[in-house]
Each structure stands twice: as structure tokens, then as C-alpha cells.
Design an enzyme around this catalytic site. Structure first.
Site, short mmCIF file in Angstrom:
data_model
loop_
_atom_site.label_atom_id
_atom_site.label_comp_id
_atom_site.label_asym_id
_atom_site.label_seq_id
_atom_site.Cartn_x
_atom_site.Cartn_y
_atom_site.Cartn_z
N HIS A 29 -74.29 -18.76 -53.97
CA HIS A 29 -74.38 -20.89 -53.57
C HIS A 29 -75.04 -19.74 -51.94
CE1 HIS A 29 -73.04 -22.05 -56.94
NE2 HIS A 29 -72.98 -23.42 -56.19
N HIS A 315 -78.50 -24.59 -53.42
CA HIS A 315 -77.43 -25.34 -53.27
C HIS A 315 -77.06 -24.17 -54.62
CE1 HIS A 315 -73.81 -27.13 -53.57
NE2 HIS A 315 -74.04 -27.20 -55.06
N GLU A 469 -49.14 -37.99 -55.86
CA GLU A 469 -48.53 -36.77 -56.26
C GLU A 469 -49.59 -35.63 -56.43
OE1 GLU A 469 -46.94 -40.59 -58.71
OE2 GLU A 469 -49.19 -40.01 -58.36
N HIS A 531 -45.16 -43.91 -69.52
CA HIS A 531 -44.26 -43.00 -68.93
C HIS A 531 -43.27 -41.98 -69.45
CE1 HIS A 531 -44.72 -46.35 -66.32
NE2 HIS A 531 -44.28 -45.98 -65.24
#
Length: 735
Positions: A29, A315, A469, A531
């Protein structure tokens, strides 16, 4: 301020090195380096302090290039796929291991593979490292993105001198930078004294629209704003281009207003292509802001100078040969030459590098005087830089007897942290808004907070990550990379999956990061399938250079912490129970640090039950049921960490899992992977259920009777056979 033609020659040299390297590799790039070269030149040559001859100088300014893209292709690393991830552990803990009678010379590696991936702007960084005199040669630039090159497709911290963190996926580098800034703020608060400002470095990062879109960067930016990290300065490359083209197709928000809302100091340099004075003034002003992190929006033209500048066409692909030639002509270079660096550019950058070397010498002189007045602090600081732990720290680890009360391993984890936090002062604990559930805070802990808030201090060792998290994982990687701290962070095991990208980079970049992952199974009960982790352990056990621990009692928990803390370049996940577990008869730290051991031995056993965590004690109870109801004899192996067991000599592995006896694994999770250690597997290959945990265990027959029934079926299936141990494998001799 004063900028000359020499500055522009240096800027254009950076651009053309990126053009030549990507063209030669036929991959990469060039666009971002061409657009960012002016900002990078001003930042590196005017503001940053570093010494290329010693990339580890502790008070250097840190730079993180967070502008990277999604992976597109892979190549194997120069290490041939081998990562000796126990080597550092052995050097730091030989004494105690020898006391325990372990043959440390036989503990060697689990293998791992690094991969290099396409990146937006890494040639910008590699060019700068080369020009300033780091150990990156012109030949290295010419081998950009090739096998065994130290210039891979994304910057990787352990491959290239001067690369601070491994930043591959979008948003990770930005978040790592937040961690680096946290580590600097804390370490400075602990060690700086009147007249001795040992640590005053800044962390700089460049990020783009892709990072701004990624949620992990948003989480980290919010954290940094709350923490008022005035030592963090981010340059936002505002070029309006991503892989899909113009950002107006998907990203039209006002990033500056968002960062202002996070509590950042925000500026805008409208002409990042030409306004060197404006860039310098903005960075200078950002450095003057002490109570907020700073974001400087720099509007640039991607692929500046190319025929395709300002478009997505520049790009993710090298320039065409004719475009490369016209760019060189435009910038005053010979279009027929490649990889050219004018002598005056080397001289300019080497002059700044020599100033960094002088700054390090001044720092060394300052530290000598500091040591004469603050000897204990100086000794502790010097020790931390070696990444070795304090002498005798392991004597603080708590031990349990079989007669001690049953306890959840999240509670035994808390007791370990309580016992060792004074002995390991570089340990920073924290939690993603689950402190009371993760039990990650010792009683007298001080929170890491801006003093202005009145709820903590910069020297505090407990981090409130909030419900973030993913950012917590990426921030911990940055904290670890700083070199003076060991971060531990808590959440539920199921939610470590939220941070999987950061966890993977912990392993790839060899960061000593510890996840305190509680509520590890269907044993959490009523919260139910959303969970209850089923696939999480197999996911992270498959990750090279990661230790996954699932301790069965207190001593195994101490062992997990021992190995996690002494493993200088391997992260760890500690999967801990919500429910109480008994203390096992033959559980010792010495046994558990081998990754597996015989918890119950029986002569002439008919079956081996190999298990982890909360199921080990149920397997032990199943022995009596097998004897009484099936007239069978069983032995039990506890295997708290498969990765560490894999590193043991084959003789020891066969002692645990001998030939001639069928083995059955028992774990309330996916059975995938257990065929490596057992002939038959009893696990949970479906989602869990909501209800009191004992009832959930009964539903899925993880009871002494349910285990005994399946063990008896295993014995019957292999009746008359002498099955080879599952650890006896053909490839083992080749590793």
C-alpha cells in the site's frame, strides 16, 4: 519554525522508498506513506526522542502505526514456524524448577506460526527506521513483504528493531498506544522523584478512517479520555479513503466531535500535504496539554503525487511503472533509479538520531545519581527492565491442604493475588466492570485514576476498564510492551471471546498478559447458555504461544499464576470456576506446573480419566462408582494446561497417559482437541442450559454415575486390546 528544500527532499525520499518497495514486491500500500510523509517527517525529526542504536531506551518516545488493513495473504515467518515460548521462562525460574526436581533442559517449545499481512502504511515506518539508522538496511527494504524479511506486510514487534507493538488488525495499534501511555503514567508515578524525572516520554500514534470505524479503538479512546492521558498524542490521517473507496459510502460521522465527547483535546491541520509549520504547531500545542489526550486531525491526500492521488486506486496496490517514474520526476528524482536516498537526507536524520543517543546518555547519568539517592527504587526499576521477577517472590504463593475447605477457583485466584501483590510490584490488575465477580482486586488496592477525580492515583495498580473487554485486551498488550509492568485483566471466560483479536496479538507479539477468566462453564448456572462458554477453551488452546489454564483447586491456581508470571513472552488465560471445588489429595504446585499429573493412581487400572477444572473432582468420585457398579478400576489425570503438558518430555507424558490403557477425557466443553489426549471424549458439543449449576450438571450427566457409565463403555469398546497412548505420535520425533 523554518522548513527548507532539504526537508521536502527528505519527505519525498520517504514517499519514493514506499513506492519502490511496493513496486518491487508487487504488493503493498504506497498511498498512505505518500500522504503521511510530511506529518511523519515533522513528528520524527522535530519531536520524538529515540536512539536507533538502542531501540529499548526506556525513556524513548513511542510511536505506533495503527493504519493497517484487513489480511489478504500469508507467508511463513523466518522462525520456520517454531516459537520456543518456554525459553524465557526457564531463564527466569530455573532455581525453583530445579528445587522441584524438574528436568528443565527437556522443556522445549510448542510450535507457532507468524503470518504477515497487507498493511496500509507499514512502508512509511520501515522507511523512517532505515533513514534514522535503526537496524533496517536498504536490502531489508528491498525485501519488503518477502519470506524471512524483517519488513513484513504488517509491523511485528519481534521482527523489526524500532517496532513497538504488533498492530495488524485495525484499531489494535491505537488501543496499544493507550496501553503504552497508561504504563508510562503509572511507572513515572512510582519512580519519578523530585529532581529526577526518569520517565517523561510521550506515546504517538497515527490512525486512519479504518481504525476510527473499529469498535476497539472507540472503546480505547473512551478509556483514554476518562483517564486524562496527557502523554498520548494521536494523528488522525483524514484522507477519506478506505478499501471500499471513498468513506462517504459508509463513514460520514464527525470524528473530531466524537473525540471531543470522549474528553480529548482536538485540533485540525487542514493541509497535511504542505503545511509543515501547521503540523509542528499542532504537535507542540498537543504536548502542552497535560490533562487530556490529544487528537490532531490531519487532512491528507492519499497517494500524493501519483496520477491516482486521492482515489482508492492508490490505496492497496503498487503504482504502475509509468506512474512511479512520473512521481520521481515530479519530486526531482531520477525516474530510472530506485531506492535512492540523498546523502543530505541521511545526514539530517542521523543528526536527530545522534541527539537521541545524547539524550539517552544524559538519562544514564541521571539514573546513576538517582540510584545513589533512591537505591531500592533504582534496583527495582533495573530489575523490571530485565523482565525478571523479584528474588523469592514465589514463596508468597499460597498453598492448600486436602483438608482445607472447598472453594471456587475464582476465590483461590483472589487469594493468590492478595498474597503476591506486594512481592510482584509490577503486577497491575483490573477488570472489565466485573470486579466483584472476577475477584481481581486485592484488599488495599489503589485504583489507577487521574488524581483530579479523587478516586485513585497514577501510581494505583487496579484498572477499571469498564465494559470494554476488547479494549482491555489491546490496552494490556500496550502495557506489557512498555517493559515495566505485567497486566492482568478480568472478565467472564465467555467474554474473552469479545477480545479475541487482541488475545491473538498477545500471542503473536509475545506479550506477558494474564486473563483472569471466571465463570468458566455450565457451572455458572442460572445465567444460561448466553454466558456459558462451550467453544472458548478449544479456540484459545488452538492459538500458538498461548497458555490456557483450567485449575481444579487452589494449588493448581497457584501453579497457573506461577507459570503465567514467569513466562516472559507468553500470555495466559486462567479459566476459573464460580462454584466451589474441593482441594485435591495429590495436587501440588510442583505437579501442576508440568501441565498435567496423576491425581489418583491405581495399579492395573482399566481406564484413565483425564480431566480439567471442576470435572477432576467428579472423576475422582466416579472411581468408586466404577468399582461398585462396574467392577472396574480407574485412575485420574488432572490436566490444567495442555500447552505446558505438550512441552514435557515424552517419558513424563507416558507416565500420565500410559500405553495399554484406554483414556477418556471429561470436560464440560467442546470435545474438539481432546482426541490428542484420549481415546474417547465426554464433553458438551451443544449449548448449555439455565438453572442451578448442580441441576445443569445432572441434565448433561456430568455426575459420578454419568462419567462411570461412559468410562465402562470405553473399557468395553477396547476390551481385549492394548491401545497405544494418544501421546505416541509419528510427528513427535520431528518437533
Amino acid at each position: 519554525m523554518g522548513y527548507s528544500d532539504q526537508d521536502w527532499k527528505a519527505i519525498n525520499t520517504i514517499r519514493l522508498l514506499a513506492v519502490d518497495a511496493t513496486l518491487k514486491a508487487n504488493s503493498g500500500h504506497p498511498g498512505a506513506p505518500m500522504g503521511l510523509a510530511p506529518a511523519a517527517h515533522v513528528l520524527f525529526n522535530k519531536f520524538m526522542t529515540f536512539n536507533p542504536k538502542n531501540p529499548e531506551f526506556i525513556n524513548r518516545d513511542r510511536f505506533v502505526l495503527s493504519r493497517n488493513s484487513a489480511p489478504k495473504r500469508k507467508s511463513f515467518c523466518k522462525h520456520g514456524g517454531c516459537r520456543l515460548f518456554f525459553r524465557e521462562r526457564l531463564t527466569s525460574s530455573n532455581l525453583w524448577l530445579d528445587i522441584m526436581g524438574l528436568n528443565t533442559a527437556r522443556i522445549h517449545a510448542r510450535t507457532g506460526v507468524k503470518c504477515s499481512r497487507n498493511g496500509h502504511g507499514c512502508m512509511l515506518h520501515y522507511a523512517l527506521l532505515h533513514l534514522f539508522g535503526y537496524g533496517v538496511s536498504m536490502d531489508d527494504l528491498k525485501h519488503f513483504r518477502q519470506v524471512d524479511s524483517i519488513c513484513p506486510g504488517h509491523p511485528e514487534a519481534h521482527d523489526t528493531p524500532g517496532i513497538e507493538v504488533t498492530t495488524g488488525p485495525l484499531g489494535q495499534g491505537f488501543s496499544n498506544a493507550v496501553g503504552l501511555a497508561i504504563a508510562q503514567a503509572h511507572t513515572a508515578a512510582v519512580f519519578n522523584k523530585p529532581g529526577y524525572e526518569l520517565l517523561n516520554n510521550h506515546t504517538y500514534t497515527i490512525f486512519g478512517d479504518g481504525c476510527a470505524m473499529e469498535g476497539v479503538a472507540s472503546e480505547a479512546a473512551s478509556t483514554a479520555g476518562h483517564l486524562q492521558l496527557g502523554n498520548l498524542i494521536a494523528l488522525y490521517d483524514d484522507n477519506h479513503i478506505s478499501i471500499d473507496g471513498d468513506t462517504k459510502c459508509a463513514f460520514t460521522e464527525d470524528v473530531s466531535k466524537r473525540f471531543e465527547a470522549y474528553g480529548w483535546h482536538v485540533q485540525h491541520v487542514e493541509d497535511g500535504d504542505h503545511d509543515l509549520e501547521g503540523l509542528e504547531a499542532a504537535i507542540k500545542k498537543a504536548k502542552e496539554v497535560k490533562d487530556k489526550p490529544s487528537m490532531i486531525k490531519v487532512t491528507t491526500t492519499i497517494g500524493f503525487g501519483s496520477k491516482l492521488q486521492g482515489t482508492g486506486g492508490v490505496h492497496g496496490n503498487p503504482l504502475k511503472a509509468d506512474d512511479a517514474k512520473q512521481v520521481k520526476s515530479k519530486f526531482g528524482f531520477n525516474p530510472e533509479e530506485s531506492f535512492v536516498v540523498p546523502n543530505e537526507v541521511y545526514e539530517m536524520y542521523h543528526k536527530h538520531a545522534s541527539e537521541g543517543a545524547a539524550a539517552e546518555q544524559e538519562w544514564n547519568d541521571l539514573f546513576k545519581k538517582y540510584a545513589s539517592e533512591h537505591k531500592e527504587l533504582a534496583d527495582d526499576f533495573s530489575r523490571r527492565l530485565t523482565r525478571k521477577l523479584p528474588e523469592g517472590w514465589e514463596k508468597s504463593l499460597p498453598l492448600w491442604k486436602p483438608t482445607d475447605a472447598a472453594d471456587a477457583t475464582r476465590k483461590t485466584s483472589e487469594k493468590v493475588l492478595q498474597a503476591i501483590h506486594n512481592a510482584v510490584p509490577e503486577l497491575l490488575s483490573g477488570s472489565a466492570d466485573l470486579t466483584g465477580s472476577n475477584n481481581t482486586r486485592w484488599k488495599d488496592a489503589v485504583d489507577f485514576q487521574p488524581p483530579s477525580l479523587g478516586i485513585g492515583d497514577w501510581s494505583g495498580r487496579y484498572l477499571r476498564y469498564g465494559v470494554r473487554e476488547h479494549a482491555m485486551g489491546a490496552i494490556m498488550n500496550g502495557i506489557s510492551a512498555y517493559g515495566t509492568l505485567i497486566p492482568a485483566g478480568g472478565t467472564f471466560l465467555n467474554f474473552v471471546s469479545y477480545a479475541a483479536g487482541a488475545v491473538r496479538l498477545s500471542s503473536l507479539s509475545h506479550q506477558r498478559v494474564i486473563w483472569v477468566a471466571t465463570h468458566d462453564s455450565i457451572g455458572l448456572g442460572e445465567d444460561g447458555p448466553t454466558h456459558q462458554p462451550i467453544e472458548t477453551l478449544v479456540h484459545f488452546r488452538a492459538l500458538p504461544n498461548m497458555m490456557v489454564w483450567r485449575p481444579a483447586d487452589g494449588n493448581e491456581t497457584s501453579a497457573a499464576y506461577y507459570m503465567a508470571l514467569t513466562s516472559q513472552s507468553t500470555p495466559s488465560i486462567l479459566a476459573l470456576t464460580r462454584q466451589n471445588l474441593p482441594q485435591l489429595e495429590n495436587s501440588t504446585v510442583q505437579n501442576a506446573i508440568k501441565g498435567a499429573y496423576v491425581a489418583i493412581e491405581s495399579e492395573n487400572a482399566d481406564v484413565t480419566l483425564v480431566s480439567t477444572g471442576s470435572e477432576v473432582s467428579i472423576c475422582i468420585e466416579a472411581i468408586k462408582v466404577l468399582k461398585d457398579q462396574h467392577s472396574l478400576t480407574a485412575r485420574v489425570v488432572s490436566m490444567p494446561c495442555t500447552e505446558v503438558f505438550d512441552a514435557q518430555p515424552k517419558e513424563y507424558q507416558l507416565k500420565c497417559l500410559p500405553d495399554g490403557i484406554p483414556a477418556m477425557s471429561v470436560e464440560v466443553m467442546s470435545t474438539l482437541g481432546w482426541e490428542k489426549y484420549s481415546h474417547e471424549q465426554f464433553g458438551l458439543n451443544r449449548f448449555g442450559a439455565s438453572g442451578p449449576y448442580k441441576d445443569v450438571y445432572k441434565k448433561f450427566e456430568f455426575t459420578p454415575e454419568g462419567i462411570a457409565k461412559r468410562a465402562a463403555a470405553t473399557v468395553d469398546f477396547y476390551k481385549g486390546l492394548k491401545p497405544r497412548s494418544p501421546v505416541n505420535r509419528a510427528f513427535q520425533q520431528l518437533i
